[in-house]
Design an enzyme around this catalytic site. Structure first.
Site, mmCIF file in Angstrom:
data_model
loop_
_atom_site.group_PDB
_atom_site.id
_atom_site.type_symbol
_atom_site.label_atom_id
_atom_site.label_comp_id
_atom_site.label_asym_id
_atom_site.label_seq_id
_atom_site.Cartn_x
_atom_site.Cartn_y
_atom_site.Cartn_z
ATOM 1 N N LYS A 116 0.839 -1.218 0.000
ATOM 2 C CA LYS A 116 0.000 0.000 0.000
ATOM 3 C C LYS A 116 0.862 1.253 0.000
ATOM 4 O O LYS A 116 0.483 2.265 -0.583
ATOM 5 C CB LYS A 116 -0.900 -0.019 1.235
ATOM 6 C CG LYS A 116 -1.407 1.336 1.656
ATOM 7 C CD LYS A 116 -2.045 1.292 3.016
ATOM 8 C CE LYS A 116 -2.165 2.679 3.627
ATOM 9 N NZ LYS A 116 -0.923 3.218 4.181
ATOM 10 N N ASN A 117 2.022 1.185 0.651
ATOM 11 C CA ASN A 117 2.847 2.388 0.741
ATOM 12 C C ASN A 117 3.813 2.557 -0.431
ATOM 13 O O ASN A 117 4.674 3.428 -0.402
ATOM 14 C CB ASN A 117 3.562 2.434 2.104
ATOM 15 C CG ASN A 117 2.560 2.680 3.225
ATOM 16 O OD1 ASN A 117 1.410 3.015 2.961
ATOM 17 N ND2 ASN A 117 2.981 2.507 4.469
ATOM 18 N N ARG A 136 -3.731 10.688 1.475
ATOM 19 C CA ARG A 136 -2.612 11.650 1.503
ATOM 20 C C ARG A 136 -1.823 11.645 0.193
ATOM 21 O O ARG A 136 -0.938 12.457 -0.011
ATOM 22 C CB ARG A 136 -1.654 11.303 2.652
ATOM 23 C CG ARG A 136 -2.158 11.788 3.981
ATOM 24 C CD ARG A 136 -1.215 11.473 5.099
ATOM 25 N NE ARG A 136 0.035 12.201 5.073
ATOM 26 C CZ ARG A 136 0.195 13.462 5.442
ATOM 27 N NH1 ARG A 136 -0.834 14.165 5.852
ATOM 28 N NH2 ARG A 136 1.390 14.042 5.401
ATOM 29 N N CYS A 191 -5.002 8.409 7.651
ATOM 30 C CA CYS A 191 -5.358 8.031 9.021
ATOM 31 C C CYS A 191 -5.119 9.180 9.986
ATOM 32 O O CYS A 191 -4.147 9.920 9.860
ATOM 33 C CB CYS A 191 -4.540 6.815 9.444
ATOM 34 S SG CYS A 191 -5.087 5.326 8.629
ATOM 35 N N ARG A 197 -0.214 15.284 11.105
ATOM 36 C CA ARG A 197 0.156 14.930 9.747
ATOM 37 C C ARG A 197 0.211 16.167 8.829
ATOM 38 O O ARG A 197 -0.510 16.252 7.819
ATOM 39 C CB ARG A 197 -0.770 13.846 9.184
ATOM 40 C CG ARG A 197 -0.839 12.639 10.089
ATOM 41 C CD ARG A 197 -1.353 11.419 9.412
ATOM 42 N NE ARG A 197 -0.370 10.780 8.560
ATOM 43 C CZ ARG A 197 -0.620 9.731 7.792
ATOM 44 N NH1 ARG A 197 -1.818 9.219 7.766
ATOM 45 N NH2 ARG A 197 0.328 9.199 7.051
ATOM 46 N N ASP A 228 4.078 1.263 11.858
ATOM 47 C CA ASP A 228 2.858 0.555 11.433
ATOM 48 C C ASP A 228 2.775 -0.875 11.969
ATOM 49 O O ASP A 228 1.743 -1.532 11.824
ATOM 50 C CB ASP A 228 2.770 0.526 9.901
ATOM 51 C CG ASP A 228 2.720 1.916 9.319
ATOM 52 O OD1 ASP A 228 1.960 2.742 9.837
ATOM 53 O OD2 ASP A 228 3.452 2.186 8.357
ATOM 54 N N VAL A 259 7.650 8.042 15.890
ATOM 55 C CA VAL A 259 7.370 8.541 14.532
ATOM 56 C C VAL A 259 6.138 9.462 14.510
ATOM 57 O O VAL A 259 6.159 10.526 13.898
ATOM 58 C CB VAL A 259 7.213 7.370 13.540
ATOM 59 C CG1 VAL A 259 6.927 7.885 12.130
ATOM 60 C CG2 VAL A 259 8.469 6.513 13.530
ATOM 61 N N ARG A 281 -8.533 0.383 3.383
ATOM 62 C CA ARG A 281 -7.421 1.244 2.946
ATOM 63 C C ARG A 281 -6.135 0.452 2.760
ATOM 64 O O ARG A 281 -5.285 0.822 1.965
ATOM 65 C CB ARG A 281 -7.128 2.318 3.999
ATOM 66 C CG ARG A 281 -8.210 3.284 4.257
ATOM 67 C CD ARG A 281 -7.712 4.279 5.284
ATOM 68 N NE ARG A 281 -6.688 5.105 4.683
ATOM 69 C CZ ARG A 281 -6.938 6.207 4.014
ATOM 70 N NH1 ARG A 281 -8.176 6.627 3.917
ATOM 71 N NH2 ARG A 281 -5.984 6.902 3.470
HETATM 72 N N1 EPU Z 1 5.786 15.118 8.947
HETATM 73 C C1 EPU Z 1 5.766 16.490 9.140
HETATM 74 N N2 EPU Z 1 5.601 17.293 8.043
HETATM 75 C C2 EPU Z 1 5.469 16.777 6.784
HETATM 76 C C3 EPU Z 1 5.496 15.379 6.597
HETATM 77 C C4 EPU Z 1 5.658 14.570 7.705
HETATM 78 O O1 EPU Z 1 5.886 16.968 10.284
HETATM 79 O O2 EPU Z 1 5.305 17.572 5.828
HETATM 80 C C5 EPU Z 1 5.933 14.242 10.139
HETATM 81 C C6 EPU Z 1 4.690 13.368 10.344
HETATM 82 O O3 EPU Z 1 3.681 14.072 11.017
HETATM 83 C C7 EPU Z 1 5.263 12.205 11.127
HETATM 84 C C8 EPU Z 1 6.670 12.060 10.541
HETATM 85 O O4 EPU Z 1 6.980 13.301 9.905
HETATM 86 O O5 EPU Z 1 5.354 12.548 12.483
HETATM 87 C C9 EPU Z 1 6.839 10.945 9.553
HETATM 88 O O6 EPU Z 1 5.888 11.070 8.511
HETATM 89 P P1 EPU Z 1 6.146 10.528 7.036
HETATM 90 O O7 EPU Z 1 6.160 11.673 6.096
HETATM 91 O O8 EPU Z 1 7.336 9.629 7.082
HETATM 92 O O9 EPU Z 1 4.864 9.666 6.807
HETATM 93 P P2 EPU Z 1 3.928 9.589 5.522
HETATM 94 O O10 EPU Z 1 4.740 9.625 4.282
HETATM 95 O O11 EPU Z 1 2.807 10.569 5.672
HETATM 96 C C10 EPU Z 1 4.043 7.004 5.273
HETATM 97 C C11 EPU Z 1 3.039 5.885 5.296
HETATM 98 C C12 EPU Z 1 2.557 5.657 6.712
HETATM 99 C C13 EPU Z 1 3.768 5.317 7.580
HETATM 100 C C14 EPU Z 1 4.797 6.449 7.487
HETATM 101 C C15 EPU Z 1 6.074 6.151 8.260
HETATM 102 C C16 EPU Z 1 2.033 6.093 3.152
HETATM 103 C C17 EPU Z 1 0.829 6.403 2.339
HETATM 104 N N3 EPU Z 1 1.918 6.226 4.448
HETATM 105 O O12 EPU Z 1 3.327 8.160 5.722
HETATM 106 O O13 EPU Z 1 1.713 4.530 6.673
HETATM 107 O O14 EPU Z 1 3.347 5.160 8.906
HETATM 108 O O15 EPU Z 1 5.151 6.685 6.114
HETATM 109 O O16 EPU Z 1 6.708 5.029 7.751
HETATM 110 O O17 EPU Z 1 3.053 5.699 2.614
HETATM 111 C C18 EPU Z 1 -0.052 3.141 7.325
HETATM 112 O O18 EPU Z 1 0.311 2.391 6.423
HETATM 113 O O19 EPU Z 1 -0.954 2.858 8.153
HETATM 114 C C19 EPU Z 1 0.580 4.458 7.432
HETATM 115 C C20 EPU Z 1 0.117 5.432 8.216
#
Ligand code: EPU
Length: 442
Positions: free
Chosen positions: A23-24, A97, A121, A126, A312, A334, A420
């Site tokens: 999914k990611n 997202r 989520c 976020r 996760d 995280v 999802r």
């Molecule tokens: N963050 C910020 N500002 C930003 C972006 C991120 O402060 O502009 C913070 C977030 O709030 C968080 C941290 O940085 O505290 C890490 O966020 P990251 O950007 O790494 O997460 P993401 O890309 O939004 C993806 C996965 C998540 C997974 C995280 C961490 C997808 C669609 N989602 O999210 O997956 O937990 O990386 O590995 O790829 C899930 O699968 O249930 C899920 C939430």
């Protein structure tokens, strides 16, 4: 009509499930198809909500998306890429997202991008500040963040940049990659995420003709090229779904063969699984996870970016720890708000206390800021069925496996959220012998 899943617990889950593309990774790979000047083919695509959302977003931007009805492979032809109307964009507000990752590819093709308000989520604020900063570094102008979303333009094109991320964010690293590959000149990003899904995205971009090197210490360098071709790629398997079913086997004292699970992407999880008393057998086709009997052991754990223990994987594992003999401590580093799901576990009989202090050694951004991001779990505690409303994807999966292990009957609402990230979830549960039935209520 709302759906309610009735679960009669206490049945060990036994049998085989198959996991497909992550999914990611998959939705991001679909976005990458916009960068090519010929069609791309993506294989191992699961039937999950984000795939449907991105398919629709690609279509409103003029990309032809066709699905092979037998294999599920997607062919995406970006030759007709066009600007979508704000009304079309708005229908996707709150869905996911992923739309924020359309920015770079759309700016390259059209010089502008309108991004709907994002979903995903609810596991913390976020924000998208890292993404917008990245885009500004490339020369993009963020025009407004109004009720219809964020409007971004690049009237002078996009130019490579030297970027240092404040945190190794997965999404922000993907933003850099999807923008830099066709920007003018060289981009260097420090403190980048290096999750397996990121490396798979890099492989796919390399197939398209991109020039990318992953250096030491989380530094990625990209030399922009004018044109990229389409790709043909098989998505890496979903390590989060694999870890979820592994925890389900442990919690229900069951035995599940996860076809497609890949050991190389699960090293930290497998280590922890064995540490708490779970067992596994790795084969070429997947991994068998089982409860070997005896007591489960407590542990002290911190979530982290790759190659650490992934955030996760934390929620399903917490359910297993409610059955371990002794006190376990988990420090979530995280996301600031990823323990809300434990309230329902407490209602089911678990003993979980949340703390705002950092109960761990990894420097974390959430200490002294009133975020309940450390959990102390005392076990073993018998679980009993309850009425539960699913809060988010991974927290929801934890509730489901707690209900599957619990004595008595549970009623679970909000089950749509599970789509999802878990393909054919009900079929898989039934195949594993779970006693479940789905009903609709007014
Ligand atoms: N963050 C910020 N500002 C930003 C972006 C991120 O402060 O502009 C913070 C977030 O709030 C968080 C941290 O940085 O505290 C890490 O966020 P990251 O950007 O790494 O997460 P993401 O890309 O939004 C993806 C996965 C998540 C997974 C995280 C961490 C997808 C669609 N989602 O999210 O997956 O937990 O990386 O590995 O790829 C899930 O699968 O249930 C899920 C939430």
């Amino acid at each position: 009509m709302a759906k309610v899943l009735t679960i009669h617990g206490g049945v060990p889950l036994k049998g085989k499930v198959t996991v497909r593309g992550a999914k990611n990774l998959v939705p991001k790979a679909m976005v990458a198809a916009l960068l090519g000047d010929s069609p791309s083919v993506l294989r191992n695509v699961p039937e999950i909500k984000d795939v449907a959302v991105v398919t629709s977003l690609l279509k409103i931007h003029g990309v032809t998306v066709s699905k092979d009805e037998v294999t599920g492979d997607l062919t995406m032809d970006p030759s007709g890429t066009k600007t979508a109307t704000s009304n079309e964009i708005d229908t996707h507000a709150g869905d996911s997202r992923i739309p924020i990752l359309f920015c770079g590819p759309l700016l390259h093709s059209l010089g502008e991008a309108l991004i709907p308000n994002l979903g995903g989520c609810k596991i913390g604020d976020r924000p998208i500040d890292f993404h917008l900063d990245v885009l500004r570094h490339f020369g993009a102008e963020i025009d407004k963040a109004g009720p219809l979303g964020t409007s971004i333009r690049a009237p002078h094109g996009l130019t490579g940049a030297k970027i240092s991320l404040p945190y190794p964010s997965v999404g922000a690293t993907e933003q850099v990659l999807l923008t830099a590959v066709r920007a003018k000149g060289t981009t260097e990003v420090e403190n980048a995420a290096i999750e397996p899904e990121i490396l798979d995205l890099i492989s796919l971009l390399q197939k398209m003709g991109a020039i990318i090197t992953v250096g030491r210490d989380r530094v990625i360098r990209i030399i922009g090229v004018e044109k990229l071709n389409g790709y043909n790629h098989k998505a890496l398997p979903d390590r989060n779904e694999s870890a979820s079913w592994a925890s389900a086997a442990l919690v229900t004292k069951g035995d599940i063969f996860v076809e497609g699970a890949a050991q190389r992407d699960l090293t930290a999880f497998l280590h922890t699984y064995r540490q708490i008393g779970g067992e596994f057998e790795v084969t070429d086709d997947g991994i068998r996870f089982f409860h070997p009997g005896g007591d489960l052991k407590p542990l002290i754990l911190e979530t982290d970016v790759h190659p650490g223990f992934m955030t996760d994987w934390q929620q399903p594992l917490v359910v297993a720890l409610t059955q371990a003999t002794g006190v376990s401590i988990i420090h979530e580093t995280v996301y600031e708000n990823r323990f809300g799901f434990t309230n329902a576990l407490v209602e089911m009989g678990a003993k979980v206390q949340l703390h705002s202090e950092c109960l761990g050694a990894i420097p974390c951004r959430f200490g002294q800021r009133n975020f309940q991001h450390s959990a102390v779990i005392t076990g073993p505690t018998p679980l009993t069925g309850a009425d539960v409303d699913i809060p988010d994807l991974r927290g929801g999966f934890s509730h489901l496996i707690a209900a599957l292990a619990a004595e008595g009957t549970s009623h679970v609402t909000g089950i749509e959220l599970i789509n999802r990230g878990y393909e054919k979830f009900m079929d898989k549960l039934t195949d594993l012998g779970a006693r479940v039935e789905m009903n609709e209520i007014a």
